[in-house]
Design a protein around this motif. Sequence first.
Motif, PDB file in Angstrom:
ATOM      1  N   GLN A 193      -1.981  -2.375  -8.554  1.00 42.28           N
ATOM      2  CA  GLN A 193      -1.637  -2.007  -7.534  1.00 42.28           C
ATOM      3  C   GLN A 193      -2.190  -1.361  -6.685  1.00 42.28           C
ATOM      4  OE1 GLN A 193       2.600   0.329  -6.228  1.00 42.28           O
ATOM      5  NE2 GLN A 193       2.369  -0.799  -8.751  1.00 42.28           N
ATOM      6  N   ILE A 194      -3.072  -2.368  -5.620  1.00 38.60           N
ATOM      7  CA  ILE A 194      -4.395  -2.225  -4.617  1.00 38.60           C
ATOM      8  C   ILE A 194      -4.204  -2.836  -3.722  1.00 38.60           C
ATOM      9  CG2 ILE A 194      -6.145  -0.366  -6.597  1.00 38.60           C
ATOM     10  CD1 ILE A 194      -7.799  -3.761  -6.851  1.00 38.60           C
ATOM     11  N   GLY A 195      -5.639  -3.102  -2.868  1.00 42.23           N
ATOM     12  CA  GLY A 195      -5.112  -3.888  -1.320  1.00 42.23           C
ATOM     13  C   GLY A 195      -5.495  -5.439  -2.379  1.00 42.23           C
ATOM     14  N   ASN A 196      -5.288  -6.233  -1.611  1.00 40.69           N
ATOM     15  CA  ASN A 196      -6.112  -7.399  -1.848  1.00 40.69           C
ATOM     16  C   ASN A 196      -7.164  -7.608  -2.088  1.00 40.69           C
ATOM     17  OD1 ASN A 196      -2.671  -8.128  -2.559  1.00 40.69           O
ATOM     18  ND2 ASN A 196      -2.802  -8.747   0.092  1.00 40.69           N
TER      19      ASN A 196
ATOM     20  N   SER B 216       0.780  -1.116  -0.185  1.00 39.52           N
ATOM     21  CA  SER B 216       0.078  -0.042  -0.262  1.00 39.52           C
ATOM     22  C   SER B 216       1.443   1.301   0.179  1.00 39.52           C
ATOM     23  CB  SER B 216      -0.967  -0.085   1.387  1.00 39.52           C
ATOM     24  OG  SER B 216       0.132   0.109   2.409  1.00 39.52           O
ATOM     25  N   GLU B 217      -0.159   2.221  -0.225  1.00 37.49           N
ATOM     26  CA  GLU B 217       1.230   3.862  -0.439  1.00 37.49           C
ATOM     27  C   GLU B 217       1.681   3.373   1.198  1.00 37.49           C
ATOM     28  OE1 GLU B 217      -1.578   6.135  -1.849  1.00 37.49           O
ATOM     29  OE2 GLU B 217      -1.166   5.689  -3.410  1.00 37.49           O
ATOM     30  N   GLY B 218       1.102   3.364   2.384  1.00 39.58           N
ATOM     31  CA  GLY B 218       1.136   3.655   3.805  1.00 39.58           C
ATOM     32  C   GLY B 218       2.444   2.272   3.509  1.00 39.58           C
ATOM     33  N   ALA B 219       2.933   1.616   2.938  1.00 35.12           N
ATOM     34  CA  ALA B 219       4.018   0.909   2.456  1.00 35.12           C
ATOM     35  C   ALA B 219       5.395   1.310   1.911  1.00 35.12           C
ATOM     36  CB  ALA B 219       3.895  -0.294   2.851  1.00 35.12           C
TER      37      ALA B 219
ATOM     38  N   ARG C  68       1.867  -5.324 -14.158  1.00 42.62           N
ATOM     39  CA  ARG C  68       2.412  -4.647 -12.656  1.00 42.62           C
ATOM     40  C   ARG C  68       3.656  -3.281 -13.709  1.00 42.62           C
ATOM     41  NH1 ARG C  68       4.798  -9.909  -9.886  1.00 42.62           N
ATOM     42  NH2 ARG C  68       5.067 -10.004 -11.832  1.00 42.62           N
ATOM     43  N   ALA C  69       2.840  -4.002 -15.161  1.00 42.08           N
ATOM     44  CA  ALA C  69       4.677  -3.121 -15.248  1.00 42.08           C
ATOM     45  C   ALA C  69       4.092  -1.157 -16.294  1.00 42.08           C
ATOM     46  CB  ALA C  69       4.644  -3.418 -17.139  1.00 42.08           C
ATOM     47  N   SER C  70       2.139  -0.618 -15.825  1.00 41.37           N
ATOM     48  CA  SER C  70       2.700   0.742 -16.079  1.00 41.37           C
ATOM     49  C   SER C  70       3.210   1.624 -14.987  1.00 41.37           C
ATOM     50  CB  SER C  70       0.523   1.031 -16.544  1.00 41.37           C
ATOM     51  OG  SER C  70      -0.260   0.750 -14.854  1.00 41.37           O
ATOM     52  N   ASN C  71       3.290   1.764 -14.996  1.00 39.04           N
ATOM     53  CA  ASN C  71       4.279   2.503 -13.703  1.00 39.04           C
ATOM     54  C   ASN C  71       6.222   2.332 -13.466  1.00 39.04           C
ATOM     55  OD1 ASN C  71       2.335   3.343 -12.740  1.00 39.04           O
ATOM     56  ND2 ASN C  71       2.563   1.721 -10.712  1.00 39.04           N
ATOM     57  N   GLY C  72       6.315   1.559 -15.585  1.00 36.70           N
ATOM     58  CA  GLY C  72       8.195   1.421 -15.842  1.00 36.70           C
ATOM     59  C   GLY C  72       8.221   0.373 -15.094  1.00 36.70           C
ATOM     60  N   VAL C  73       9.133  -0.960 -15.243  1.00 35.57           N
ATOM     61  CA  VAL C  73       9.780  -1.653 -14.705  1.00 35.57           C
ATOM     62  C   VAL C  73      11.037  -0.904 -15.052  1.00 35.57           C
ATOM     63  CG1 VAL C  73      10.155  -4.064 -15.446  1.00 35.57           C
ATOM     64  CG2 VAL C  73       8.255  -3.366 -15.734  1.00 35.57           C
ATOM     65  N   VAL C  74      11.901  -1.842 -13.210  1.00 35.38           N
ATOM     66  CA  VAL C  74      13.499  -0.804 -13.287  1.00 35.38           C
ATOM     67  C   VAL C  74      13.775  -2.381 -12.954  1.00 35.38           C
ATOM     68  CG1 VAL C  74      15.392  -0.352 -11.865  1.00 35.38           C
ATOM     69  CG2 VAL C  74      13.128   1.202 -12.414  1.00 35.38           C
TER      70      VAL C  74
END
Lengths: 1030, 534
Positions: free
Chosen positions: A652-655, A203-206, A239-245
């Motif tokens: 990337q949302i909650g489970n 999560s964002e908190g994490a 999981r790729a839309s924010n880029g991959v490192v």
Amino acid sequence: MQLTKSILASILLIASVMLPGLAWAQTGGITGTVSDSLSGVTLPGVNVVIVGTQTGAATGPDGSYSISGLEAGTYDLQASFIGYVTKRIVGIQVEAGETTVVNFPLAPGAIELDEVVAIAYGIQQRQAVTGAVASVDMEQLQGRPLSSVDQALEGQIAGVTVSNRSGIPGGGPSIKVRGTGNVGAGGEPLYVIDGFALPQPESEGATSRRNPLAEISPEDIESISVLKDASATAIYGSRASNGVVIITTKSGRDGPLEFNLSASTGWNTPWARDVPDPANARQFVEFQNFIWADRVAQGAASEIPPEYRDPSAYGEGTNWWDEVLDVSRHHDVHMSASGGTNQIRSYFSLGFTRNEGLMVGHDFNRVSLRANADANLTDQLTVGLNVAPSYTQRDLNFGGTGRGSGGGAPWRLCPIESPDEAQPGVNCTGVWSDANPVHYLEQVTNDMRTLRAVTSAYVDYEFIAGLRARSQFNVDFRNSNVDVFNPSTVGSINQPAPSVPDGDIGTDRYLNWLSETTMNWQSDLGPGAIDLLGGFTLQQQTNNGSSFSGVFPGDAIRTFNVASRIQGFSDESEWSLASWLGRLNYNLYDRYIFTGTVRTDGSSRFGQDNRWGTFPSAAVAWNLHNETFMQDVSDVQQLRLRASFGETGNNQIGNYASLGVVNDTEYVLNGDAAAGRFLATMGNTALSWEKTQEVNLGIDAVLYDRLDMAIDFYQRNTTQLLINRELPMIAGFGSVTENTGEVRNRGVEVSMNSANVNRDNFRWNSTVTFALNQNEIVSLPGGNDIRYTTWPAEYLHREGLPMATYVGFVVDGIYTSQEQIDRTASFAGAVPGTMIWRDLNGDGKMTEDVMDPVGDYAILGDAYPDFSFSVQNSVSIGRFNIRALINGEFGGTNLRTEWITTPRNIDGLFNVDADYVKNFWRSPQQPGDGLTPTPIGGAAPRQQYRDTQHTMFLWDASHIWLRSLTVRYNLAGSLAGTSVYLSGNNLFAISPYPSNPQATDLGDASNSPGRDDGNYPLPRQFTVGVDLSF
Amino acid sequence: MMKFSSYILPVLAMGCLLVVTGCEDFLTPEPKSFATTANFYQSQGDFEQAINGVYVEMRSLVGSHNYRNLTDRRGPTTTKHFDVNLPHTVGGDPQTDEFTMVASNGNSDDLWDDSYDLINQANVILSRIDDVAFEDDAVKARIKGEALTMRAFAYWFAGQAWGGVPIILRDARTPEEAAPEGGSSSVEAVYQQVISDLQAAIPGLPINDTSGRITRGAAKFLLGRTYLLTAEYAAALSEFEDLDVGTFPHRLLDGYRDVFDPANKNNDESLWEIQYNPSLAGQPDLDMWNITLPNNAGQKISQGGLLPDAHPPTTSNGWLMPTPDIIASFEEGDGRFEQGIGWFIDEENSSFQEIAWPPSDLSTGQVAGDSLPYLFKYYFPETVNSTGESMNNWVLFRFSDVLLSAAEASWRLGDAGTAQTYLNRVRERAGLGPVDLGNYPRSATSWISTGDALGDAILHERLIELLGEGHAWFDLKRFGSDFAVSVMREHGNRFRNRDRKVTGDMYQVQSHMLLYPIPPNEINLANLQQNPGW
């Protein structure tokens, strides 16, 4: 036996051919050593050949070569090695029966033409890459001391934003690739280490709590690539839309044993730019005196408290920020050994890092081990194992920010109290008291210990030439334990010690495994070469968390066996992902290259109805420099055009966001607990991926042998946004997550790498990046605005505007007289000295409804920078190398929520900043700076100032930063391979923003960007170090 | 080595097989830490737990400071402790009290939220329960009755607080359903919903129950109170009369204070109590110290050794303190004064001491020195638990209100004799003689006058008997809109004339302020109309 016989036969055959020559010729030879012209380090594996012949040799482990059997005469000799400028020495005389010595100092190459870059599921020659893939300059990675892996990306790649939000020990910057396309889902890129897609923070908190790369030692990194466009990333699908490192760690090479040792130490110093400037005792008393005098005048108080009567009796007093901040140290030692034969290669490393925080007693310690081995068991079968356990320990008892947290305490505290006072504030009427922050830092325990082990094993089997199967199994296990103890000797807000000692213990654990099996076929097919990849993967993660709190009878024993009133909870959650993937690459004459990929993902996080998603991409590249018509253009070494289109996802949302969650609760019946349940969330069985469609056009060029550049244009449209839509309360649930709306990011990225001067004793390289990104909301559900507040910030999502624009009143100075207030539209309760809000609609009154077209609220900008740039220069003069990185961002706006909640709360409950006391409006005769509102006049003015959004707390966060400067000296002679350096980080900044302009949530909270809650102060860091290699 | 490759292929094949056949299972992890709509609401046991969840929502609504602010402090009988040594605090609370509230007032917003949370959880049960077979149908009837009664309470409260509100009778299952387009119903329709819910609920509810569950008596009383709002006085009186007969256990206790004693929870007088037990792990307390004790009194009490226990009430903010006017309006000899009102005196600001009754000149209501009145009826320090929390339940409805409501219904029906009979039963317990209509309106509160002596007597008896119990504001409104406006304006004037920091903008009471504003965000999201005037 059959095999042995045939080998013997072959040897005999070869020997019989060669023997006659040996018998009668009288010949000479050439021998010598090849070394790096800068460092003097000898280079193994360099090819040395006689020009115009096939005769030659490769240098051995010690860098030496030897060519014998040459007839007397004159020869030209050439040495070439990847990464170095090929060197030719002409006119070498060889006499019969003698050996001539020729040493080659090889200069590192200006531009590397045949670079290999890591891409998804493999590596590729730069020339064959069709997508927008950028790699970090390896020299840079080694040239600058790094405390975390993600720091290596800073200023290296156009379009990759690295925000240094805080100086929290063990924290890391936040990374964004090509702007923000998400509203309700996470926005961090996917990290893939050695083929292992690491779990994204839950999560964002994490993310704000921990850095997913914190446990990895930067010295173990071999290379970093960033996949930016959809054609490069789509093979990571959902999981790729924010880029991959893609991070590749070091591994052993075929060659002699090699040792590396690096050691560094240094200082973290508080940096004036990021250290707050609170009012001193005299200023504070002046401020309180002013407030209390007004209270007395209003009849709200009978007298000014004695301690506030005479400001002149006070001097500097206690600066609580100075009390808690101090110069601290950081240390790093890393050792590695690697080597191998043609059958087994291995790499071992051991690293230790300690980084102390600027606040007293805070530190982060990491011990990391890495061991990997690859073995060719047969010609066809290769196996490998990579084990990387690490142990980190973090002592950090002021983690939070803002006025209620420990980190905000120095803002709150009364400066007229002695630094020894246990509960400053008790002697300051009307001011919050709190524990002495130094006592707090020294006495309160908050330790986190984390054991993490990332382990991979693979089997690679070649069935026939060109056809391979690879199966890799990866495990990431992370276990964190937190220990908190608040002793009786430390008080809390308005509650002096002794307090009841209390403590917490907690565990946070995950186990993530990924099984990947791929088949790869590489072959000539028709006129070109085909590379076909197919595979499937399964990944699963299980999280367990538990936390217990209790009170203690005293401070002596701090373990839970003596605790009472223990309360606890534990929970477990999991996610899983199953995928198919495929990629086709067809390379025609090295001129026309086509890549197509597809991945199909099924994710447990989505509703049963929409669980599976397919993510295709296609890309073409045209290597113009390989065309015949370009052969005569000698100034152009490479010229490539690229075009790609693809679709990627974001999960990337909650489970369990798709489920209607029934939570437990308790009522009391018959005086006793009675278990209850309630429906906590509505659920949405139709919930699915966020999808991004991206078009990318790119040009790569290498010109004049010294300029390597890439230009990319892209447009990313993110649709089916995972929006947490606020529901009316009559619906009974606060919000529902659904797929709706569209955001567009458009941009240009330019990166240039130029070898300005490339001589043996003077080399100057520059890397320049520039990125422009525009973010715009294309559509929202029903076309309706979404206005939302994350106190004290107010935002608006509106079609046609960037995401999360600030809204509020426009301030036009302050009222100087009652007459002026009566004459204009003012808010209720305005008095002289309060802000003038602009009556935008001219209706003679203040209306704060932005939804209403007649309101006085204005759109006040957004947090996203318009463009960012970096300039990096490396100059080598003789044995010295100087490297400097300057980067910056322009056009973003920050909201100083830190000020709103604490120093500019101005009701006398907290201390204020020194500037406030200097500048606030007292009377027409003492107007201050004419811009700073008065603290008096009752509730309404203060409410207007701090509870309503307006331009006075919004600041331009543009900045130029001298981020790092390193001076290195390479030793020579017997110490060749050793270098010493002096380095500084966060050295200097130019910005209209008064503190750290990146101290915001921009990185992880897509919904509340630009909030500056006053993060952990960023240190200015100095390092001295030595790197040894032998 | 060919053997190795012969192992690889089966391994690969098995992996593929897992993907092909087991994928949906692999991708459907069963949540381990909570239940879901897919596996809950399936059995009698599930609903027995779910109904307790609705009780928790009920406690959130009624147990909040907001609820007391909107139902009690807005009226003339209670106020927030005001401390001249502290700056006037800004926020929703004083706004509610002093009629300076704005449309975005947090008290109103929060209670709207709490009301619909309660309605939603009741709907979750009511829209599912008929699809599930129970082992015991009486349990099903009881659970439905409880859910219906609590939903009715929420609408009853909402109708009085906001007027016409949206009537939602089913929980949303999809994002589309969660955007109800119906808008607000009329207040009459809201009360009709309350009436039909209660009529459906009553048969399934138990008559005798002291566990803290809703009884049939509570539902019938709420039904009668609703009839008072819809001016169906005969129907109302009939519900109240039913409760006054032998079938129902409800009666007046001998001592006024005994009703509130934590040692005596769910007694015969109480019809409905909101249950608390902060000694249980994780359970809230009613925050009674914070509500009733003056600012900072808690620490001073503990320093003065007035509590029998070492654990002090750490927070005390005087959220609900009797006004001087209502104190002055008590009759001489009214036992409720001694049992209901206590006093603290702040001697040189060092320690509070309890002082003897009567501390002041009752004819003027002026209080000697710095002594401060508080609601002694809730003050039971001997029952405080080991961590300093009060053990009080919140008494929502009780039998003396049945009698007072019966008096009101009779009066409305024109039966003055019956009305006085009911009134006198309440007075008798307080140690007072039969009502003397010549005493009304009371001299100290002569401005609280409807122009009818019996009406004044009934209202006055309610304000005294039910002081600080969350009825005063709605009672005032029920006695007439113009009346309520004029009473509150005069109340403000009287505060302004006392030693209080009441500024000109306060107590500018307008008739639209009789309803609370609909939360503005709700107007945007649910497309509602704001109440006129806000």
